[in-house]
Design a protein around this motif. Structure first.
Motif, PDB file in Angstrom:
ATOM      1  N   TYR A   5       0.457  -3.815  -4.710  1.00 34.36           N
ATOM      2  CA  TYR A   5       0.918  -2.997  -3.606  1.00 34.36           C
ATOM      3  C   TYR A   5       2.291  -3.445  -3.172  1.00 34.36           C
ATOM      4  O   TYR A   5       2.717  -4.553  -3.443  1.00 34.36           O
ATOM      5  N   SER A  30       1.236  10.756   4.968  1.00 33.01           N
ATOM      6  CA  SER A  30       0.229   9.938   4.300  1.00 33.01           C
ATOM      7  C   SER A  30      -0.366  10.699   3.117  1.00 33.01           C
ATOM      8  O   SER A  30      -0.839  11.815   3.255  1.00 33.01           O
ATOM      9  N   MET A  31      -0.325  10.058   1.946  1.00 32.26           N
ATOM     10  CA  MET A  31      -0.883  10.671   0.741  1.00 32.26           C
ATOM     11  C   MET A  31      -2.197  10.028   0.323  1.00 32.26           C
ATOM     12  O   MET A  31      -3.035  10.676  -0.281  1.00 32.26           O
ATOM     13  N   LYS A  32      -2.364   8.744   0.625  1.00 30.14           N
ATOM     14  CA  LYS A  32      -3.604   8.042   0.317  1.00 30.14           C
ATOM     15  C   LYS A  32      -3.792   6.940   1.342  1.00 30.14           C
ATOM     16  O   LYS A  32      -2.871   6.165   1.601  1.00 30.14           O
ATOM     17  N   ALA A  33      -4.976   6.871   1.937  1.00 27.61           N
ATOM     18  CA  ALA A  33      -5.251   5.874   2.972  1.00 27.61           C
ATOM     19  C   ALA A  33      -5.935   4.653   2.364  1.00 27.61           C
ATOM     20  O   ALA A  33      -6.726   4.770   1.426  1.00 27.61           O
ATOM     21  N   GLN A  52      -4.768   9.270   7.758  1.00 24.09           N
ATOM     22  CA  GLN A  52      -5.598   9.803   6.681  1.00 24.09           C
ATOM     23  C   GLN A  52      -4.723  10.705   5.815  1.00 24.09           C
ATOM     24  O   GLN A  52      -3.703  11.203   6.282  1.00 24.09           O
ATOM     25  N   PRO A  53      -5.095  10.938   4.555  1.00 22.52           N
ATOM     26  CA  PRO A  53      -4.283  11.812   3.707  1.00 22.52           C
ATOM     27  C   PRO A  53      -4.025  13.153   4.383  1.00 22.52           C
ATOM     28  O   PRO A  53      -4.922  13.769   4.952  1.00 22.52           O
ATOM     29  N   GLY A  88      -8.056  -1.604  -0.926  1.00 24.16           N
ATOM     30  CA  GLY A  88      -7.616  -0.310  -1.415  1.00 24.16           C
ATOM     31  C   GLY A  88      -6.103  -0.186  -1.457  1.00 24.16           C
ATOM     32  O   GLY A  88      -5.382  -1.177  -1.385  1.00 24.16           O
ATOM     33  N   GLU A  89      -5.641   1.041  -1.579  1.00 24.01           N
ATOM     34  CA  GLU A  89      -4.220   1.345  -1.678  1.00 24.01           C
ATOM     35  C   GLU A  89      -3.805   2.283  -0.556  1.00 24.01           C
ATOM     36  O   GLU A  89      -4.625   3.033  -0.033  1.00 24.01           O
ATOM     37  N   LYS A  90      -2.519   2.244  -0.246  1.00 21.09           N
ATOM     38  CA  LYS A  90      -1.940   3.146   0.754  1.00 21.09           C
ATOM     39  C   LYS A  90      -0.682   3.743   0.139  1.00 21.09           C
ATOM     40  O   LYS A  90       0.178   3.017  -0.372  1.00 21.09           O
ATOM     41  N   TRP A  91      -0.607   5.070   0.159  1.00 20.50           N
ATOM     42  CA  TRP A  91       0.578   5.756  -0.341  1.00 20.50           C
ATOM     43  C   TRP A  91       1.163   6.594   0.784  1.00 20.50           C
ATOM     44  O   TRP A  91       0.471   7.413   1.381  1.00 20.50           O
TER      45      TRP A  91
END
Length: 105
Positions: A5, A30-33, A52-53, A88-91
């Protein structure tokens, strides 16, 4: 192996070498939470926002009618940090918007 990340922390400093000439806005989408963590932290406001996405956030970085060359122009309430995900990941996509031309030349 493992998760990779990138954490970006935005420090809102006065631009000494560039004449801003306008208020600037930050727009995040936000694309991915993250499954855990990954909030946007506004320490002056005591807020940690979890997106949230599909969520978007927009705020001014400079006070109204400021040039961006005066240290008093920085809107301290919107100084923020992108906290890293715990799980997890955040995008997130970020766009800085200038109301007037950003640079001369």
């Amino acid at each position: 192996g493992g998760n990779r990340y990138i954490t970006v922390i935005v420090y809102l400093e006065v631009l000494q070498s560039v004449a801003c000439n306008s208020e600037t806005l930050t727009f995040t989408f936000s694309m991915k939470a993250a499954l855990e963590g990954g909030e946007t932290h506004f320490p002056e406001l005591g807020l940690k926002l979890t997106a949230q996405p599909g969520d978007a956030l927009m705020f001014y970085n400079l006070k109204e009618h400021c040039s961006g060359t005066d240290p008093d122009c920085v809107e301290k309430k919107t100084i923020h940090a992108a906290l890293p995900p715990v799980r997890g990941e955040k995008w997130v996509a970020v766009k800085w918007i200038h109301e007037k031309p950003y640079q001369k030349g």
